[in-house]
Design an enzyme around this catalytic site. Structure first.
Site, mmCIF file in Angstrom:
data_model
loop_
_atom_site.group_PDB
_atom_site.id
_atom_site.type_symbol
_atom_site.label_atom_id
_atom_site.label_comp_id
_atom_site.label_asym_id
_atom_site.label_seq_id
_atom_site.Cartn_x
_atom_site.Cartn_y
_atom_site.Cartn_z
ATOM 1 N N ASP A 56 64.675 53.003 36.240
ATOM 2 C CA ASP A 56 64.044 53.640 35.432
ATOM 3 C C ASP A 56 64.383 53.884 33.719
ATOM 4 O O ASP A 56 65.005 54.902 34.044
ATOM 5 C CB ASP A 56 63.220 55.265 35.187
ATOM 6 C CG ASP A 56 64.658 56.009 36.401
ATOM 7 O OD1 ASP A 56 65.759 55.425 36.886
ATOM 8 O OD2 ASP A 56 64.294 57.121 36.502
ATOM 9 N N HIS A 59 75.402 57.986 38.894
ATOM 10 C CA HIS A 59 74.424 58.344 39.667
ATOM 11 C C HIS A 59 74.324 56.677 40.484
ATOM 12 O O HIS A 59 73.761 56.459 41.943
ATOM 13 C CB HIS A 59 72.859 59.109 39.725
ATOM 14 C CG HIS A 59 73.269 60.308 39.567
ATOM 15 N ND1 HIS A 59 73.852 61.431 40.511
ATOM 16 C CD2 HIS A 59 73.162 61.384 38.315
ATOM 17 C CE1 HIS A 59 73.667 62.336 39.761
ATOM 18 N NE2 HIS A 59 73.713 62.596 39.042
HETATM 19 O O1 RIB Z 1 69.435 62.287 40.377
HETATM 20 C C1 RIB Z 1 69.642 60.813 39.527
HETATM 21 C C2 RIB Z 1 68.567 59.989 39.354
HETATM 22 O O2 RIB Z 1 67.741 60.688 37.996
HETATM 23 C C3 RIB Z 1 69.655 58.815 38.362
HETATM 24 O O3 RIB Z 1 68.742 57.631 38.905
HETATM 25 C C4 RIB Z 1 68.971 58.973 36.878
HETATM 26 O O4 RIB Z 1 68.927 57.654 36.393
HETATM 27 C C5 RIB Z 1 67.498 59.731 36.917
HETATM 28 O O5 RIB Z 1 66.614 59.112 37.257
HETATM 29 CA CA CA Z 2 67.448 56.294 37.700
#
Ligand code: RIB
Ligand code: CA
Length: 317
Positions: free
Chosen positions: A9, A242
Site C-alpha cells: 500500500d 516494518h
Molecule cells: O503497521 C505497519 C504497517 O502499516 C506498514 O505496512 C505500514 O506501511 C502500514 O501499512
Molecule cells: Ca505497508
C-alpha cells in the site's frame, strides 16, 4: 534468488522495501500488487510506477489491488504519517488519475502460473487484495510456494489501536482469512518490526553512497518519516522499517529472526479488540503443527538487520 510478488500500500516504508527488493541480488521481483491502505489505491499504484520508472524497471508488471476493505467500509488514509502522496515530501510527477479503474488481476494469476511453486508472496499492506486473489482463484493460489505477511501484534501494543496493528486493523476480515488459509505462512508482526530501526546516521550513510535517482529518494522520505516518528514516539532512535523487515524474512537471512509457530486468529467481529491478532502463548503451550499453523517472527536481531540493509542499500553487494 527468490521470485517475489510484493503486495503493498505504497507509503514510505513500503517504498523502502521496494527499493531494497530492486537492489538485492537475492530478489527477483516479478510483480507488484498495489492497493489502498496508507493512501488511496490510485496513489499507491502511481507510486510504484514512479519508483520503477526511476529504477529503469518498467518491465516489472504492476497490478491494481483493492480500493477498500472486505467489510465494504470507507478506509481511513494516513497522510500525516506517509505524506499526502504517500512518499513524504515527494510529489511524483505522474497524475494518480492515470491509474484510475485499472484492474488487471489476471496478470497476477499468469505470473503465478508461469512460476508454479516458485513464487513467494510478501504482503506488506492490508490483506484485502491477497484475500481477494484467494477467493477468485484458490487453484492458482495453491501454486504459491510461500506467503509472508507484515501485520499483527502479539501480546504487544498495537499502532492503530491499543491492541491492533495497522495492516490487520485496516481489514481484519481479510487478515483473519489469510492467517487461517494461506499455506506456508510467515507473519512478521510489530513485535519484530518495531525494532527494525534505521537511524538518521545510517540513512546519511546510505545517502552518501547513493548514485541513482531511485537511491536519492531514500533520504528525503526517511527524514520526513523520522520527523513524524519523533512526534509519535518522542526520542525513538530511528524509523521502524516494518515492510522491509517482512521482505527480509523471506530471504532467510541467518539469525535475523526468532520464530514460534501458532494458529493465528484476527478479531473481526468485536468492537474493543477489532483487528487484534491472537495466538496462544500461555505457559505450557508450544509450537503447533499442521496446515493452520503460521510461523511468527517474534523478535529481530537489530545488528544483523542494519548490517544487511547497509550492505544492500550502500551498493556493497
Ligand atoms: O503497521 C505497519 C504497517 O502499516 C506498514 O505496512 C505500514 O506501511 C502500514 O501499512
Ligand atoms: Ca505497508
Amino acid at each position: 534468488m527468490k521470485n517475489i510478488i510484493l503486495f503493498a500500500d505504497t507509503g514510505i516504508d513500503d517504498a523502502i522495501a521496494l527499493v531494497y527488493a530492486l537492489k538485492s541480488p537475492e530478489v527477483n521481483l516479478i510483480g507488484v500488487v498495489s492497493g489502498y491502505g496508507n493512501i488511496e489505491r490510485e496513489k499507491a499504484f502511481r507510486n510504484v510506477e514512479y519508483l520503477l520508472e526511476l529504477a529503469g524497471r518498467t518491465d516489472i508488471p504492476v497490478i491494481a489491488g483493492a480500493t477498500r476493505p472486505l467489510s465494504g467500509e470507507d478506509p481511513d488514509f494516513f497522510p500525516e504519517i506517509h505524506g499526502i502522496e504517500g512518499l513524504g515530501p515527494i510529489d511524483p510527477p505522474i497524475p494518480e488519475e492515470r491509474y484510475a479503474n485499472r484492474t488487471n488481476f489476471s496478470k497476477l494469476f499468469s505470473l503465478i502460473k508461469d512460476h508454479r511453486n516458485e513464487v513467494t508472496i510478501v504482503n506488506v499492506g492490508r490483506c484485502t487484495s491477497l484475500a481477494i486473489a484467494h477467493y477468485l482463484s484458490p487453484e492458482v493460489m495453491a501454486d504459491v510456494k510461500e506467503t509472508y505477511v507484515m501485520g499483527g501484534a502479539f501480546n504487544e501494543p498495537g499502532n492503530a489501536t491499543e491492541v491492533a496493528e495497522a495492516n490487520f486493523f485496516g481489514d481484519p476480515i481479510a487478515a483473519h482469512y489469510i492467517c487461517q488459509n494461506a499455506a506456508n505462512l510467515t507473519i512478521v508482526p510489530l513485535n519484530a518490526t518495531r525494532n527494525a530501526l534505521l537511524t538518521p546516521r545510517e540513512v546519511n550513510l546510505i545517502d552518501a553512497r547513493s548514485d541513482s535517482p531511485l537511491e536519492k529518494l531514500i533520504k528525503p522520505i526517511l527524514d520526513f518519516y523520522y520527523e513524524v516518528y519523533q512526534q509519535l514516539e518522542p526520542g525513538i532512535s530511528g524509523t521502524p522499517q516494518h515492510d522491509l523487515a517482512a521482505l527480509m524474512a523471506a530471504l532467510d537471512i541467518s539469525g535475523l529472526y526468532e520464530y514460534s509457530k501458532r494458529e493465528v486468529t484476527v478479531e473481526h467481529e468485536g468492537t474493543y479488540a477489532y483487528g487484534e491478532s491472537i495466538a496462544d502463548f500461555r505457559p505450557g503451550t508450544s509450537n503447533c503443527f499442521g496446515p493452520k499453523c503460521a510461523r511468527i517472527a517474534l523478535s529481530i536481531n537489530q545488528d544483523i538487520f542494519v548490517t544487511n540493509v547497509l550492505h544492500v542499500l550502500t551498493n556493497e553487494s
